[in-house]
Design an enzyme around this catalytic site. Sequence first.
Site, short mmCIF file in Angstrom:
data_model
loop_
_atom_site.label_atom_id
_atom_site.label_comp_id
_atom_site.label_asym_id
_atom_site.label_seq_id
_atom_site.Cartn_x
_atom_site.Cartn_y
_atom_site.Cartn_z
N SER A 31 0.83 -1.22 0.00
CA SER A 31 0.00 0.00 0.00
C SER A 31 0.86 1.26 0.00
O SER A 31 0.32 2.37 0.05
CB SER A 31 -0.94 0.00 1.21
OG SER A 31 -0.21 -0.22 2.40
N ASN A 118 -1.86 -2.58 13.18
CA ASN A 118 -3.32 -2.47 13.18
C ASN A 118 -3.81 -1.25 13.96
O ASN A 118 -4.68 -0.51 13.49
CB ASN A 118 -3.94 -3.75 13.73
CG ASN A 118 -3.61 -4.96 12.86
OD1 ASN A 118 -3.08 -4.79 11.77
ND2 ASN A 118 -3.93 -6.15 13.32
N THR A 163 -41.38 24.98 -8.92
CA THR A 163 -41.58 23.58 -8.53
C THR A 163 -41.77 22.84 -9.85
O THR A 163 -42.35 23.40 -10.80
CB THR A 163 -42.81 23.38 -7.61
OG1 THR A 163 -43.98 23.79 -8.31
CG2 THR A 163 -42.68 24.19 -6.32
N HIS A 164 -41.28 21.63 -9.91
CA HIS A 164 -41.31 20.86 -11.18
C HIS A 164 -40.62 21.62 -12.31
O HIS A 164 -40.95 21.41 -13.48
CB HIS A 164 -42.74 20.50 -11.59
CG HIS A 164 -43.58 19.96 -10.47
ND1 HIS A 164 -43.68 18.61 -10.21
CD2 HIS A 164 -44.31 20.59 -9.52
CE1 HIS A 164 -44.48 18.44 -9.14
NE2 HIS A 164 -44.86 19.63 -8.71
N SER A 285 -15.33 26.44 -26.82
CA SER A 285 -15.42 25.25 -27.66
C SER A 285 -14.37 25.36 -28.75
O SER A 285 -14.09 26.45 -29.25
CB SER A 285 -16.81 25.17 -28.28
OG SER A 285 -16.78 24.39 -29.46
N LYS A 291 -19.25 29.78 -28.09
CA LYS A 291 -19.54 29.06 -26.85
C LYS A 291 -18.75 29.56 -25.65
O LYS A 291 -17.58 29.85 -25.73
CB LYS A 291 -19.26 27.56 -27.03
CG LYS A 291 -20.22 26.84 -27.95
CD LYS A 291 -21.66 26.82 -27.43
CE LYS A 291 -21.83 25.87 -26.26
NZ LYS A 291 -21.76 24.46 -26.67
N ASN A 293 -18.74 27.73 -22.03
CA ASN A 293 -19.34 26.58 -21.34
C ASN A 293 -19.09 26.63 -19.84
O ASN A 293 -17.99 26.95 -19.39
CB ASN A 293 -18.75 25.29 -21.91
CG ASN A 293 -19.13 25.09 -23.37
OD1 ASN A 293 -20.22 25.48 -23.78
ND2 ASN A 293 -18.23 24.51 -24.14
N GLU A 298 -20.34 22.03 -14.24
CA GLU A 298 -20.60 20.71 -14.86
C GLU A 298 -19.70 19.64 -14.26
O GLU A 298 -20.13 18.52 -13.98
CB GLU A 298 -20.37 20.78 -16.38
CG GLU A 298 -21.45 21.50 -17.12
CD GLU A 298 -21.12 21.59 -18.61
OE1 GLU A 298 -21.76 20.89 -19.39
OE2 GLU A 298 -20.20 22.35 -18.97
N TYR A 325 -9.11 -6.96 12.85
CA TYR A 325 -8.52 -6.42 11.63
C TYR A 325 -8.48 -7.48 10.53
O TYR A 325 -8.18 -8.65 10.77
CB TYR A 325 -7.09 -5.92 11.90
CG TYR A 325 -6.41 -5.45 10.62
CD1 TYR A 325 -6.59 -4.15 10.17
CD2 TYR A 325 -5.65 -6.34 9.85
CE1 TYR A 325 -6.01 -3.74 8.98
CE2 TYR A 325 -5.07 -5.92 8.66
CZ TYR A 325 -5.26 -4.62 8.23
OH TYR A 325 -4.70 -4.22 7.05
N GLN A 330 -7.24 -2.38 4.20
CA GLN A 330 -6.28 -1.57 3.44
C GLN A 330 -6.96 -0.85 2.27
O GLN A 330 -6.50 0.18 1.81
CB GLN A 330 -5.15 -2.47 2.93
CG GLN A 330 -4.07 -1.75 2.17
CD GLN A 330 -2.83 -2.62 2.03
OE1 GLN A 330 -2.15 -2.91 2.99
NE2 GLN A 330 -2.54 -3.05 0.82
N LYS A 333 -8.33 3.17 2.03
CA LYS A 333 -7.58 4.41 1.88
C LYS A 333 -7.88 5.19 0.61
O LYS A 333 -8.19 6.37 0.65
CB LYS A 333 -6.08 4.12 1.99
CG LYS A 333 -5.73 3.85 3.41
CD LYS A 333 -4.37 3.32 3.63
CE LYS A 333 -4.37 2.63 4.98
NZ LYS A 333 -5.33 1.50 5.10
N1 ARG Z 1 -1.25 -1.41 5.16
C1 ARG Z 1 -2.13 -1.93 6.16
C2 ARG Z 1 -3.52 -1.29 6.03
O1 ARG Z 1 -3.62 -0.33 5.38
C3 ARG Z 1 -1.59 -1.65 7.51
C4 ARG Z 1 -1.99 -2.62 8.54
C5 ARG Z 1 -1.41 -3.94 8.23
N2 ARG Z 1 -1.71 -4.88 9.23
C6 ARG Z 1 -1.56 -6.21 9.02
N3 ARG Z 1 -1.83 -6.98 9.96
N4 ARG Z 1 -1.19 -6.64 7.83
O2 ARG Z 1 -4.48 -1.74 6.57
#
Ligand code: ARG
Length: 466
Positions: A31, A118, A163-164, A285, A291, A293, A298, A325, A330, A333
Site C-alpha cells: 500500500s 493495526n 416547482t417541477h 469550444s 460558446k 461553457n 458541470e 482487523y 487496506q 484508503k
Molecule cells: N497497510 C495496512 C492497512 O492499510 C496496515 C496494517 C497492516 N496490518 C496487518 N496486519 N497486515 O491496513
Amino acid sequence: MSDEKSKVGQELWGGRFSEPTDRFVQRFTASEAFDRELASYDIAGSRAHASMLEAVGVLTAAENTAIQEGLARVLAEIEAGAFQWSVEREDVHMNIEARLTELIGDVGKKLHTGRSRNDQVATDMRLYLRTEIDIICGQLTRLQSGIVGLAAQHTETVMPGFTHLQVAQPVTFGHHLMAWYEMLDRDHGRLLDCRQRLNQSPLGAAALAGTTFPIDREQTAIALGFTGPTNNSLDSVADRDFAIEFCAAAALILSHLSRMSEELILWASAQFGFISLPDRFCTGSSIMPQKKNPDVPELVRGKSGRTTGNLVALLTLMKAQPLAYNKDNQEDKEALFDSVNTLNDCLKAFADMVPAIEAHSAAMRNAALKGFATATDLADYLVRAGVAFRDAHEVVGKAVAHCIDAECDLADCSLETLKTFHAGIEHDVYQVLTLEGSIAARDHIGGTAPNQVRAAIALAQTKLNR
Ligand code: ARG
C-alpha cells in the site's frame, strides 16, 4: 534464491517464512504507493508512542531521544522528497520504521514494542481525517460566506421560484441563495459530528487484544490531541465507521453542490439568462466560436459520482468482515483519500466562483412575470374576501386559462374582466398581483419577504463569524 535475497521485503516480519514473497503478490499486497499520504501522521503517532514507552519505563530516555531524533530526520527526508519509498517494505509504517533503523541503528527496532500496524493505521487514519475535516470546514465556511454575501446584494431581486421546474411563485434571488446556505449549514454540522466521534485514540489496542506492556493510553491519546482512548481493543482496530461517516457526509455535500451546479448551468443558459459566470470559470469550444461553457459547475456535478461511489465502496468493504482487523481494510484508503480530495477541490472551486456570479435582475424579473407566478396570491386574495380556498383555486384556474388564450398576464386583465371570474374582486387586487406585493406578503420566519431574508442573512453571518 539466496538467503540474503529472501530477506528483501520481509525484513520486518520474515522470521517464520521459508521462501520470499512472490513478486506479484508483493506489489499486490503493498500500500506504500498510496498510504504514504499518512506519513506525517504515522510519525506523529510513533513519536507519541515512543515518549509514552519512556514514561512507563519500557524505553530509556536515551533510546527515546534517539528515536525522536531519527523520526524527525525521516520526516524531513519525506518532506524534502528525498525519501526512498520501497514496495518491498510494503506500507508507510514499515517504510518509515525500516528507514529509522537504518538511520539510528538497532534502537529503531524497539519502537514497535507494545503496538501493531493495526492500531497504528487506525490512529493514522483518524489523525489524517481530523486534519482534513478542519481544512474542509474552512473551505465550506468560505463558500457559505460567499453565498451569504451574494444573497445580501439580492434581497429585493425578484426571480421565479420553481416547482417541477415550472414557474411557481415569485421569490427573491437572495432567498434562493439562502436555501443553499441552509443545505451547507447542515453539511457543516455533519462534518463536525463526524470529527467529534472519530477523535478517540485507538493506539494501544495493538494487534487486537491490547498489549502485555504497562502502556499509558491516556498519555498517547492526549499527546495526539484525542479526547481520550477508545474503549475496546477489538473494535479499535476493526472500526472504519469514521471513514464511512465522512464519506457519507462528503457524498451528501457533493449531492448538494451538484444540485447547485445544475441550477447555475440552467441559469447561465441563453434560455434563462439569469446569471453570467465569470469567464475565468468557463471554457470555450474548439469548433463553436460563440460558446462559453460552464465547465466548473458541470465538472462538480459529475464529480458527485465519485463521492457516491466511494461511500458505496466503503460500506461494501466493511460489510460482513469478522472482527478484528482484516487486510480488506487496506482498501479503505484510496476511497477515503479520493473523497477528501474531491470534496476539497469542489468546495474550493465553488467558494472561488460564487462571489463572482453576476446576476441579471431584469431577466429574472421578466421570467417571473411570465408564468402566472402570482396566481396563488389571487386565490389568497379571494379567501380574504370570504371565498373557500378550493373555490378560489377553481376561479383563479379559469382566469389563468383565459390569460393563456389572451396571451396576457393576470395583472394585465382589466378589473371588468377579472370580475367576470368573481364579483368580489376589487381594484386593490392589483397590489397582490404584482411581484413585489407577492413577495412582501410572505412575511414570516423562513418566508421570502425581503426583511425576512435580511434577518436570515444576519443570523447566518453571526453563525459564520463565531
Ligand atoms: N497497510 C495496512 C492497512 O492499510 C496496515 C496494517 C497492516 N496490518 C496487518 N496486519 N497486515 O491496513
